[in-house]
Design a protein around this motif. Structure first.
Motif, PDB file in Angstrom:
ATOM      1  N   THR A   1      43.157  22.760 -68.075  1.00 49.60           N
ATOM      2  CA  THR A   1      44.136  23.681 -67.504  1.00 49.60           C
ATOM      3  C   THR A   1      45.101  24.170 -68.558  1.00 49.60           C
ATOM      4  OG1 THR A   1      45.844  23.924 -65.802  1.00 49.60           O
ATOM      5  CG2 THR A   1      45.717  21.793 -66.875  1.00 49.60           C
ATOM      6  N   HIS A   2      45.690  25.324 -68.284  1.00 55.74           N
ATOM      7  CA  HIS A   2      46.780  25.781 -69.123  1.00 55.74           C
ATOM      8  C   HIS A   2      48.103  25.573 -68.406  1.00 55.74           C
ATOM      9  CE1 HIS A   2      43.827  27.799 -71.702  1.00 55.74           C
ATOM     10  NE2 HIS A   2      44.746  27.563 -72.607  1.00 55.74           N
ATOM     11  N   ASP A   3      48.005  25.061 -67.178  1.00 54.95           N
ATOM     12  CA  ASP A   3      49.200  24.867 -66.384  1.00 54.95           C
ATOM     13  C   ASP A   3      49.695  23.438 -66.569  1.00 54.95           C
ATOM     14  OD1 ASP A   3      50.965  24.275 -64.187  1.00 54.95           O
ATOM     15  OD2 ASP A   3      50.343  26.221 -63.413  1.00 54.95           O
ATOM     16  N   LEU A   4      50.854  23.334 -67.188  1.00 54.22           N
ATOM     17  CA  LEU A   4      51.311  22.002 -67.556  1.00 54.22           C
ATOM     18  C   LEU A   4      51.779  21.189 -66.362  1.00 54.22           C
ATOM     19  CD1 LEU A   4      52.405  23.825 -70.500  1.00 54.22           C
ATOM     20  CD2 LEU A   4      51.001  21.783 -70.751  1.00 54.22           C
ATOM     21  N   GLU A   5      52.137  21.888 -65.287  1.00 60.10           N
ATOM     22  CA  GLU A   5      52.451  21.179 -64.043  1.00 60.10           C
ATOM     23  C   GLU A   5      51.204  20.468 -63.519  1.00 60.10           C
ATOM     24  OE1 GLU A   5      55.172  20.938 -61.620  1.00 60.10           O
ATOM     25  OE2 GLU A   5      56.291  21.238 -63.470  1.00 60.10           O
ATOM     26  N   ASP A   6      50.076  21.122 -63.641  1.00 62.32           N
ATOM     27  CA  ASP A   6      48.819  20.499 -63.217  1.00 62.32           C
ATOM     28  C   ASP A   6      48.661  19.160 -63.916  1.00 62.32           C
ATOM     29  OD1 ASP A   6      48.201  22.818 -61.859  1.00 62.32           O
ATOM     30  OD2 ASP A   6      46.582  23.440 -63.197  1.00 62.32           O
ATOM     31  N   ILE A   7      48.862  19.187 -65.216  1.00 64.18           N
ATOM     32  CA  ILE A   7      48.659  17.983 -66.011  1.00 64.18           C
ATOM     33  C   ILE A   7      49.628  16.887 -65.574  1.00 64.18           C
ATOM     34  CG2 ILE A   7      48.715  17.011 -68.335  1.00 64.18           C
ATOM     35  CD1 ILE A   7      48.261  19.849 -69.393  1.00 64.18           C
TER      36      ILE A   7
END
Ligand SMILES: Nc1ncnc2c1ncn2[C@@H]1O[C@H](COP(=O)(O)OP(=O)(O)O)[C@@H](O)[C@H]1O
Ligand SMILES: [Mg+2]
Length: 341
Positions: free
Chosen positions: A214-220
């Protein structure tokens, strides 16, 4: 034994070098020329059952190529790969039964079939027992809110709805491992939240192993505990998500709220070394600081001696900061005893 094991996994693409026009095409036919493109250089990766791993890196780093080798879609040029005792590209069918795959950029649903029909086809393809299918369908419908579009075709529904349907489709057969390649790309916040919750729930309650790109750091931050960073086809960091923050994020931020605008705030801060002032609005400002050079307490008391502060809080470093710094070459991960490149 690890559930996923890759050793020296590498992939090189041959890109045809064609001169333009018909002559070029004909020449290529008789004397094909290729350019080599190294996508993945030599990945060592071992993942246990039940782990949730974020696999991140800049565009073109080799994330999707790695996932395609792990899923058996691509045959590696070099190295070894073993997933739950199988070599994915040699046992594609058997391997497929154990895994779920979601590519955010593509769908595995049938465009012109109602979603429920796609699910039903997958039930037959994966030979999902009726009771399991019924149970999962009900659960996923509820968790992902599928009922509003179950009878629409994939073509008719929105991207967010399609991603939810794709996610459900990938998990209907209770796979041990789910590979998610940018599953939240282009989605609005509400849908992202729903998808994250769902993935997290599957990881926590079913022990489903997650490998997430992912590029979405919230996902991580919300889904993963372990972070693997890949750059230019090789892994440059592999470790605990929080460790990376604690070890590498020097920067902290203190946010202040005040009752009335503060005149000449910069001069108040000028006495503090290693701090940067950010104005949010008239009644809010924040101070970024190097936690190894100055403490939050020192800053807070310095400010509160001079300014009437209504409230303040300290922000944990955002993982995106850390990752961005890794990209920018500002963090030397090899020097800190972490996995070197
Ligand atoms: N089928 C292909 N043929 C040639 N080059 C490819 C192919 N797939 C990927 N690449 C190249 O390999 C590198 C890694 O790609 P990819 O794994 O898709 O990166 P990421 O998913 O991290 O953005 C890129 O330079 C990309 O252009
Ligand atoms: Mg990719």
């Amino acid at each position: 034994m690890k559930l996923i094991e890759a050793e020296g996994l590498a992939k090189q693409f041959k890109i045809p070098l064609k001169e333009p026009g018909l002559t070029g095409a004909v020449k290529h036919l008789f004397k094909p020329k290729f350019q080599k493109k190294i996508a993945v250089t030599g990945i060592d990766l071992a993942i246990d059952k039940g782990e949730s791993v974020a696999y991140v890196g800049p565009n073109g780093a080799g994330k999707s190529t790695t996932i395609k080798m792990l899923t058996g879609i691509l045959v590696p040029t070099n190295g070894k790969v073993m997933v739950d005792g199988l070599i994915p590209h040699k046992n594609r069918e058997e391997n497929a039964k154990k895994i779920g795959v979601v590519f955010g950029q593509r769908t595995q649903l049938w465009w012109d079939l109602p979603i429920i029909e796609s699910f039903s086809l997958l039930k037959d393809i994966y030979e999902i027992p009726a009771s399991v299918y019924k149970h999962n369908l009900e659960r996923f419908t509820q968790l992902l809110g599928l009922d509003e579009f179950l009878y629409s075709t994939a073509r008719q529904i929105s991207l967010g709805q399609r991603m939810r349907a794709d996610l459900a489709a990938a998990l209907l057969h209770n796979p041990k491992i789910v590979y998610l390649d940018e599953p939240t790309i282009g989605l609005d916040i509400a849908v992202k939240e729903r998808i994250r919750k769902f993935i997290k729930e599957m990881n926590e309650t079913e022990g489903t192993t997650i490998l997430l790109t992912t590029h979405d750091l919230e996902d991580i931050e919300q889904i993963c505990r372990r972070l693997v960073i890949i750059d230019k086809g090789r892994i440059i960091f592999d470790g605990d998500l929080h460790a990376v923050k604690d070890v590498f994020a020097k920067e902290r931020t203190l946010h202040f709220q005040v009752d009335a605008p503060v005149p000449n705030l910069p001069s108040i801060l000028s006495g503090l070394p290693n701090t940067i002032l950010d104005h949010e609005d008239e009644l809010q400002f924040s101070v970024r600081f190097d936690r190894f050079a100055i403490s939050a307490g020192e800053i807070a008391s310095h400010i509160m001696r001079q300014v009437q502060v209504k409230d303040f809080r300290i922000d944990e470093p955002k993982i995106d900061h850390v990752i961005r710094k890794v990209y920018d070459g500002e963090l030397d991960l090899t020097a800190s005893g972490h996995k070197g490149a």
